[in-house]
Motif scaffolding. Structure first.
Motif, PDB file in Angstrom:
ATOM      1  N   HIS A 124      30.530  12.917 -43.153  1.00  0.00           N
ATOM      2  CA  HIS A 124      29.208  13.309 -43.666  1.00  0.00           C
ATOM      3  C   HIS A 124      28.137  12.447 -43.005  1.00  0.00           C
ATOM      4  CE1 HIS A 124      30.956  15.930 -46.768  1.00  0.00           C
ATOM      5  NE2 HIS A 124      31.876  14.994 -46.899  1.00  0.00           N
ATOM      6  N   SER A 125      28.129  12.433 -41.705  1.00  0.00           N
ATOM      7  CA  SER A 125      27.282  11.526 -40.930  1.00  0.00           C
ATOM      8  C   SER A 125      25.783  11.743 -41.173  1.00  0.00           C
ATOM      9  CB  SER A 125      27.597  11.670 -39.438  1.00  0.00           C
ATOM     10  OG  SER A 125      27.406  13.009 -39.015  1.00  0.00           O
ATOM     11  N   LYS A 126      25.380  12.958 -41.522  1.00  0.00           N
ATOM     12  CA  LYS A 126      23.961  13.220 -41.738  1.00  0.00           C
ATOM     13  C   LYS A 126      23.419  12.515 -42.972  1.00  0.00           C
ATOM     14  CE  LYS A 126      23.781  17.689 -39.351  1.00  0.00           C
ATOM     15  NZ  LYS A 126      23.459  19.136 -39.486  1.00  0.00           N
ATOM     16  N   GLN A 127      24.314  12.104 -43.874  1.00  0.00           N
ATOM     17  CA  GLN A 127      23.883  11.417 -45.099  1.00  0.00           C
ATOM     18  C   GLN A 127      23.912   9.895 -44.965  1.00  0.00           C
ATOM     19  OE1 GLN A 127      26.810  13.583 -47.684  1.00  0.00           O
ATOM     20  NE2 GLN A 127      25.041  13.847 -49.030  1.00  0.00           N
ATOM     21  N   ILE A 128      24.497   9.402 -43.874  1.00  0.00           N
ATOM     22  CA  ILE A 128      24.731   7.964 -43.742  1.00  0.00           C
ATOM     23  C   ILE A 128      23.903   7.401 -42.594  1.00  0.00           C
ATOM     24  CG2 ILE A 128      26.485   6.167 -43.631  1.00  0.00           C
ATOM     25  CD1 ILE A 128      26.860   8.280 -45.894  1.00  0.00           C
ATOM     26  N   ARG A 129      23.100   6.361 -42.892  1.00  0.00           N
ATOM     27  CA  ARG A 129      22.263   5.728 -41.876  1.00  0.00           C
ATOM     28  C   ARG A 129      22.987   4.543 -41.225  1.00  0.00           C
ATOM     29  NH1 ARG A 129      17.615   1.722 -41.560  1.00  0.00           N
ATOM     30  NH2 ARG A 129      18.685   0.746 -43.309  1.00  0.00           N
ATOM     31  N   LYS A 130      23.515   3.650 -42.039  1.00  0.00           N
ATOM     32  CA  LYS A 130      24.245   2.483 -41.556  1.00  0.00           C
ATOM     33  C   LYS A 130      25.502   2.282 -42.399  1.00  0.00           C
ATOM     34  CE  LYS A 130      20.354  -0.193 -39.668  1.00  0.00           C
ATOM     35  NZ  LYS A 130      19.685  -1.518 -39.619  1.00  0.00           N
ATOM     36  N   LEU A 131      26.467   1.592 -41.810  1.00  0.00           N
ATOM     37  CA  LEU A 131      27.751   1.358 -42.481  1.00  0.00           C
ATOM     38  C   LEU A 131      28.089  -0.131 -42.458  1.00  0.00           C
ATOM     39  CD1 LEU A 131      30.453   2.387 -43.727  1.00  0.00           C
ATOM     40  CD2 LEU A 131      31.274   2.692 -41.368  1.00  0.00           C
ATOM     41  N   ILE A 132      28.469  -0.654 -43.625  1.00  0.00           N
ATOM     42  CA  ILE A 132      28.934  -2.034 -43.744  1.00  0.00           C
ATOM     43  C   ILE A 132      30.355  -2.011 -44.298  1.00  0.00           C
ATOM     44  CG2 ILE A 132      28.645  -4.222 -44.959  1.00  0.00           C
ATOM     45  CD1 ILE A 132      25.628  -3.695 -44.969  1.00  0.00           C
ATOM     46  N   LEU A 133      31.250  -2.732 -43.654  1.00  0.00           N
ATOM     47  CA  LEU A 133      32.637  -2.830 -44.093  1.00  0.00           C
ATOM     48  C   LEU A 133      32.921  -4.279 -44.475  1.00  0.00           C
ATOM     49  CD1 LEU A 133      34.281  -0.651 -41.285  1.00  0.00           C
ATOM     50  CD2 LEU A 133      33.589   0.080 -43.590  1.00  0.00           C
ATOM     51  N   ILE A 134      33.306  -4.493 -45.723  1.00  0.00           N
ATOM     52  CA  ILE A 134      33.579  -5.844 -46.228  1.00  0.00           C
ATOM     53  C   ILE A 134      35.051  -5.966 -46.602  1.00  0.00           C
ATOM     54  CG2 ILE A 134      33.004  -7.579 -47.945  1.00  0.00           C
ATOM     55  CD1 ILE A 134      30.334  -6.277 -48.345  1.00  0.00           C
ATOM     56  N   GLY A 135      35.766  -6.877 -45.956  1.00  0.00           N
ATOM     57  CA  GLY A 135      37.185  -7.058 -46.271  1.00  0.00           C
ATOM     58  C   GLY A 135      37.921  -5.731 -46.250  1.00  0.00           C
ATOM     59  N   ALA A 136      37.591  -4.895 -45.282  1.00  0.00           N
ATOM     60  CA  ALA A 136      38.001  -3.497 -45.317  1.00  0.00           C
ATOM     61  C   ALA A 136      39.455  -3.270 -44.921  1.00  0.00           C
ATOM     62  CB  ALA A 136      37.090  -2.671 -44.417  1.00  0.00           C
ATOM     63  N   ALA A 137      40.102  -2.404 -45.667  1.00  0.00           N
ATOM     64  CA  ALA A 137      41.422  -1.903 -45.312  1.00  0.00           C
ATOM     65  C   ALA A 137      41.255  -0.746 -44.332  1.00  0.00           C
ATOM     66  CB  ALA A 137      42.160  -1.447 -46.561  1.00  0.00           C
ATOM     67  N   THR A 138      42.352  -0.310 -43.737  1.00  0.00           N
ATOM     68  CA  THR A 138      42.301   0.814 -42.785  1.00  0.00           C
ATOM     69  C   THR A 138      43.301   1.914 -43.143  1.00  0.00           C
ATOM     70  OG1 THR A 138      43.922  -0.218 -41.298  1.00  0.00           O
ATOM     71  CG2 THR A 138      41.585  -0.717 -40.910  1.00  0.00           C
ATOM     72  N   GLY A 139      43.769   1.909 -44.386  1.00  0.00           N
ATOM     73  CA  GLY A 139      44.766   2.905 -44.773  1.00  0.00           C
ATOM     74  C   GLY A 139      46.170   2.420 -44.467  1.00  0.00           C
ATOM     75  N   ALA A 140      46.997   3.324 -43.952  1.00  0.00           N
ATOM     76  CA  ALA A 140      48.397   2.988 -43.686  1.00  0.00           C
ATOM     77  C   ALA A 140      48.563   1.941 -42.595  1.00  0.00           C
ATOM     78  CB  ALA A 140      49.166   4.254 -43.319  1.00  0.00           C
TER      79      ALA A 140
ATOM     80  N   TRP B 265      47.891   7.981 -43.578  1.00  0.00           N
ATOM     81  CA  TRP B 265      46.559   8.195 -42.992  1.00  0.00           C
ATOM     82  C   TRP B 265      45.971   6.856 -42.594  1.00  0.00           C
ATOM     83  CZ3 TRP B 265      41.991   6.105 -44.883  1.00  0.00           C
ATOM     84  CH2 TRP B 265      40.805   6.558 -44.280  1.00  0.00           C
ATOM     85  N   SER B 266      45.207   6.837 -41.531  1.00  0.00           N
ATOM     86  CA  SER B 266      44.526   5.626 -41.077  1.00  0.00           C
ATOM     87  C   SER B 266      43.076   5.948 -40.741  1.00  0.00           C
ATOM     88  CB  SER B 266      45.223   5.052 -39.838  1.00  0.00           C
ATOM     89  OG  SER B 266      44.452   4.011 -39.261  1.00  0.00           O
ATOM     90  N   SER B 267      42.212   5.006 -41.028  1.00  0.00           N
ATOM     91  CA  SER B 267      40.787   5.178 -40.699  1.00  0.00           C
ATOM     92  C   SER B 267      40.492   4.854 -39.240  1.00  0.00           C
ATOM     93  CB  SER B 267      39.931   4.281 -41.597  1.00  0.00           C
ATOM     94  OG  SER B 267      40.192   2.904 -41.336  1.00  0.00           O
TER      95      SER B 267
END
Length: 282
Positions: A123-139, A203-205
């Motif tokens: 949903h890129s049109k709704q998101i301006r910037k992204l911050i990932l904190i201590g982020a997991a990546t799925g599997a 699944w992986s991000s």
């Protein structure tokens, strides 16, 4: 040291939407003064209810801060069926619409970091910037201390305040007001936790992360016992133009134990030019 913002920490507004056969609880911390700045959508960690982010939310004084409890977590009803990262991103997009924003900056923490990556791609049109904190990546998440991870999930009960304090203290790896945080924990349902696990199963991000073109700021703790720093380094190497900020002498829940300092560091990124960290892919 546990820092606190200097304003009321209670949720000034709650609302809900119906999704997957149940009610999804949304919380909104309104800015103290209108600033015209892009609101923040916060996607929380595995099994964490939004009240745990109260001080962190309140530290963003000049912008609205929105979060919601995942199905079966906190005060949200369990979903009828399991969900995937793709369908969770659809839910997050609905929350953005429900609160009336055209565009938000997304902060994804821990499990929510994996979901935030999918949201930004889907949903890129709704998101301006992204911050990932201590982020997991799925599997593909490189796991931390399995004993600590399993201890967080096993034997939780609303009356076990002292036990909860010890669990949070272990995750913090530093002096923390664990009593305050423990009192805000809403014990998640077993089905809610299972759905969060299944959303990341197989699944992986990372494949999607490599296609992101918006500004991305990655923040991680060098001493995170649950989602080790190597995960942030892997994301940084995967996401074009991303920035990596490593926090010293902090554990996994540093946004909650040092909310004012963390919010201040992130605000510098949010207030910067929209194209600051982006590298367009031809």
């Amino acid at each position: 040291m546990f820092d606190q913002p200097d304003r009321d920490l209670t949720l000034p507004q709650r609302q809900s939407l119906f999704h997957w056969g149940g009610r999804v609880e949304i919380g909104i911390w309104r800015a103290q003064e209108p600033s015209g700045k892009t609101p923040v959508l916060f996607l929380n960690g595995f099994g964490f209810n939004m009240e745990l982010a109260g001080e962190f939310a309140a530290a963003f004084k000049d912008r609205d801060f929105v979060s919601f409890d995942a199905p079966g977590i906190g005060r949200s009803d369990p979903s009828i069926l399991p969900y995937t990262a793709f369908t969770f991103a659809q839910l997050a997009s609905r929350v953005i619409d429900e609160v009336g924003y055209d565009e938000v900056d997304v902060i994804g923490y821990s499990w929510g970091g994996a979901m935030a990556t999918q949201l930004a791609l889907q949903h890129s049109k709704q998101i301006r910037k992204l911050i990932l904190i201590g982020a997991a990546t799925g599997a593909t998440t490189i796991p931390g201390d399995w004993h600590l991870i399993s201890d967080w999930l096993v034997g939780l009960a609303p009356s076990q305040t002292k036990t909860m304090e010890a669990k949070l203290q272990s995750m913090a790896k530093t002096a923390t007001r664990s009593t305050t945080l423990a009192s805000r924990v809403v014990v998640p349902s077993a089905w809610g936790l299972q759905c969060q696990i299944m959303a990341c199963s197989g699944w992986s991000s990372l494949p999607g992360a490599s296609m992101l073109t918006l500004p991305v700021h990655i923040m991680a703790s060098a001493g995170d016992p649950m989602v080790p720093l190597s995960n942030a380094q892997m994301l940084h190497a995967t996401i074009p133009g991303s920035k990596l900020h490593v926090i010293q002498r902090a554990g996994h829940i540093f946004p909650f134990t040092r909310p004012v300092k963390t919010a201040g560091q992130l605000s510098a990124f949010l207030d910067g030019p929209a194209s600051e960290a982006a590298r367009k892919i031809a």
